[in-house]
Enzyme design. Structure first.
Site, PDB file in Angstrom:
ATOM      1  N   SER A 127     104.539 -14.138 -20.418  1.00 45.03           N
ATOM      2  CA  SER A 127     104.741 -12.681 -20.346  1.00 45.03           C
ATOM      3  C   SER A 127     103.508 -12.035 -19.722  1.00 45.03           C
ATOM      4  CB  SER A 127     104.927 -12.146 -21.765  1.00 45.03           C
ATOM      5  OG  SER A 127     104.857 -10.743 -21.789  1.00 45.03           O
ATOM      6  N   TYR A 141     102.531 -11.806 -30.670  1.00 44.37           N
ATOM      7  CA  TYR A 141     103.289 -12.071 -29.440  1.00 44.37           C
ATOM      8  C   TYR A 141     102.329 -12.345 -28.281  1.00 44.37           C
ATOM      9  CZ  TYR A 141     106.575 -11.296 -25.556  1.00 44.37           C
ATOM     10  OH  TYR A 141     107.334 -11.430 -24.423  1.00 44.37           O
TER      11      TYR A 141
HETATM   12  N1  LIG Z   1     112.531  -8.694 -22.066  1.00 46.64           N
HETATM   13  C1  LIG Z   1     111.268  -8.484 -21.771  1.00 46.64           C
HETATM   14  O1  LIG Z   1     110.831  -7.330 -21.573  1.00 46.64           O
HETATM   15  C2  LIG Z   1     110.321  -9.643 -21.609  1.00 46.64           C
HETATM   16  C3  LIG Z   1     109.080  -9.432 -20.994  1.00 46.64           C
HETATM   17  C4  LIG Z   1     108.209 -10.505 -20.836  1.00 46.64           C
HETATM   18  C5  LIG Z   1     108.554 -11.753 -21.297  1.00 46.64           C
HETATM   19  N2  LIG Z   1     109.757 -11.925 -21.905  1.00 46.64           N
HETATM   20  C6  LIG Z   1     110.060 -13.265 -22.395  1.00 46.64           C
HETATM   21  O2  LIG Z   1     111.239 -13.734 -21.770  1.00 46.64           O
HETATM   22  C7  LIG Z   1     111.931 -14.624 -22.636  1.00 46.64           C
HETATM   23  C8  LIG Z   1     113.373 -14.181 -22.728  1.00 46.64           C
HETATM   24  O3  LIG Z   1     113.373 -12.868 -23.290  1.00 46.64           O
HETATM   25  P1  LIG Z   1     114.666 -11.954 -23.398  1.00 46.64           P
HETATM   26  O4  LIG Z   1     114.192 -10.579 -23.139  1.00 46.64           O
HETATM   27  O5  LIG Z   1     115.779 -12.537 -22.631  1.00 46.64           O
HETATM   28  O6  LIG Z   1     114.929 -12.092 -24.978  1.00 46.64           O
HETATM   29  P2  LIG Z   1     116.244 -11.813 -25.840  1.00 46.64           P
HETATM   30  O7  LIG Z   1     117.180 -10.964 -25.079  1.00 46.64           O
HETATM   31  O8  LIG Z   1     115.781 -11.335 -27.171  1.00 46.64           O
HETATM   32  O9  LIG Z   1     116.840 -13.294 -25.995  1.00 46.64           O
HETATM   33  C9  LIG Z   1     116.075 -14.253 -26.691  1.00 46.64           C
HETATM   34  C10 LIG Z   1     116.818 -15.569 -26.764  1.00 46.64           C
HETATM   35  O10 LIG Z   1     116.052 -16.465 -27.586  1.00 46.64           O
HETATM   36  C11 LIG Z   1     116.876 -16.980 -28.631  1.00 46.64           C
HETATM   37  N3  LIG Z   1     116.098 -17.224 -29.841  1.00 46.64           N
HETATM   38  C12 LIG Z   1     115.304 -16.350 -30.507  1.00 46.64           C
HETATM   39  N4  LIG Z   1     114.827 -16.911 -31.624  1.00 46.64           N
HETATM   40  C13 LIG Z   1     115.338 -18.180 -31.672  1.00 46.64           C
HETATM   41  C14 LIG Z   1     115.229 -19.245 -32.594  1.00 46.64           C
HETATM   42  N5  LIG Z   1     114.519 -19.143 -33.732  1.00 46.64           N
HETATM   43  N6  LIG Z   1     115.879 -20.398 -32.332  1.00 46.64           N
HETATM   44  C15 LIG Z   1     116.646 -20.519 -31.212  1.00 46.64           C
HETATM   45  N7  LIG Z   1     116.789 -19.537 -30.290  1.00 46.64           N
HETATM   46  C16 LIG Z   1     116.144 -18.378 -30.534  1.00 46.64           C
HETATM   47  C17 LIG Z   1     117.937 -15.886 -28.839  1.00 46.64           C
HETATM   48  O11 LIG Z   1     119.118 -16.387 -29.420  1.00 46.64           O
HETATM   49  P3  LIG Z   1     119.474 -16.228 -30.989  1.00 46.64           P
HETATM   50  O12 LIG Z   1     119.001 -14.877 -31.404  1.00 46.64           O
HETATM   51  O13 LIG Z   1     120.960 -16.427 -31.066  1.00 46.64           O
HETATM   52  O14 LIG Z   1     118.750 -17.336 -31.664  1.00 46.64           O
HETATM   53  C18 LIG Z   1     118.186 -15.441 -27.402  1.00 46.64           C
HETATM   54  O15 LIG Z   1     119.095 -16.308 -26.777  1.00 46.64           O
HETATM   55  C19 LIG Z   1     111.176 -14.588 -23.962  1.00 46.64           C
HETATM   56  O16 LIG Z   1     110.308 -15.682 -24.056  1.00 46.64           O
HETATM   57  C20 LIG Z   1     110.372 -13.312 -23.871  1.00 46.64           C
HETATM   58  O17 LIG Z   1     109.209 -13.340 -24.659  1.00 46.64           O
HETATM   59  C21 LIG Z   1     110.654 -10.920 -22.057  1.00 46.64           C
END
Ligand SMILES: NC(=O)c1ccc[n+]([C@@H]2O[C@H](COP(=O)([O-])OP(=O)(O)OC[C@H]3O[C@@H](n4cnc5c(N)ncnc54)[C@H](OP(=O)(O)O)[C@@H]3O)[C@@H](O)[C@H]2O)c1
Length: 233
Positions: A127, A141
């Site tokens: 991130s 985080y």
């Molecule tokens: N969105 C942003 O602004 C942003 C910015 C920078 C980096 N990121 C990074 O990008 C990545 C994807 O983010 P996103 O925004 O797509 O997140 P999201 O929409 O919250 O999706 C997160 C995914 O991770 C899974 N997950 C969470 N906890 C889990 C667990 N204990 N076991 C198995 N699966 C788990 C969730 O599925 P379940 O809940 O069903 O388990 C979901 O499929 C992350 O690493 C995040 O830190 C995101």
């Protein structure tokens, strides 16, 4: 670009970046193995195999990895985030964030290391927080995402001699369920006005560089930390 005959593991394949990533790899001909806790929103496709695994549980990770015979691409995408200041972060919450965001990627790679096919590629989703600081999430985080950069660089060095590349991407605020929980639409609009490209990222902005890093089009990119942030840093 084709991933015909390639096997791809994606964590967090049920929502946001991971869900679109799974769909994209399937459309490019890959066999996709996906993990989330709730798999009801994972893509439905004959080449997709999705399983409910809690990444906070290393025994569950180990049991899952034992069933995989071989793999070409691993995308450690799953992550959790809480918008909190240090005073309100409990030790338990710190450990949970570290377990899912940092320990799980480490353990998945450790369990699958001997099963990665020649020319394999690992992509860790860090991130902008890990590169700099977060304007929404807490120190747990940010620390976990900085750790993922260290994990990437060290393993690029260790696994490179086996022909396995390890890279990471550092997205900024991306329009997914995670961001929707952390920022109001008004705050998103204010932030967008400060970004050189004048918008937040959409999932495709993050997915496309990940697919490129997984592909044979970048055979000499190893240990890279790729910013996907519209020019924020
Ligand atoms: N969105 C942003 O602004 C942003 C910015 C920078 C980096 N990121 C990074 O990008 C990545 C994807 O983010 P996103 O925004 O797509 O997140 P999201 O929409 O919250 O999706 C997160 C995914 O991770 C899974 N997950 C969470 N906890 C889990 C667990 N204990 N076991 C198995 N699966 C788990 C969730 O599925 P379940 O809940 O069903 O388990 C979901 O499929 C992350 O690493 C995040 O830190 C995101």
């Amino acid at each position: 670009m084709s991933f015909e005959g390639k096997k791809v593991l994606i964590t967090g394949a049920s929502k946001g970046v991971g869900q679109t990533l799974a769909e994209s790899f399937l459309n490019l001909g890959a066999v996709v193995f996906g993990i989330a806790r709730d798999i009801s929103t994972c893509p439905v496709h004959p080449m997709g195999s999705f399983e409910s695994v809690d990444l906070a549980n290393c025994s569950a990770i180990e049991a899952y990895c034992e069933k995989i015979t071989d793999i070409d691409v691993i995308v450690n995408n799953a992550g959790i985030s809480f918008a909190k200041k240090i005073d309100t972060i409990s030790l338990e919450e710190w450990q949970t964030v570290m377990a899912i965001n940092l320990t799980a990627p480490f353990y998945i790679i450790k369990c699958l290391k001997g099963k990665i096919n020649a020319g394999g590629s690992i992509i860790n989703v860090s991130s902008i927080a890990g590169r700099n600081k977060s304007i929404v999430a807490g120190v747990h985080y940010t620390a976990s995402k900085a750790g993922l950069i260290g994990l990437t660089r060290q393993l690029a060095h260790e696994l490179g001699p086996q022909g396995i590349r390890v890279n990471c991407v550092c997205p900024s605020q991306t329009l997914t369920p995670m961001l929707a929980k952390a920022m109001s639409p008004a705050d998103m609009e204010k932030l967008a006005a400060t970004i050189p490209l004048r918008r937040l990222a959409n999932v495709e902005d993050v997915v496309e560089p990940i697919i490129y890093l997984a592909s044979d089009n970048c055979k000499y990119i190893n240990g890279a930390v790729i910013d996907i942030n519209g020019g924020q840093i």
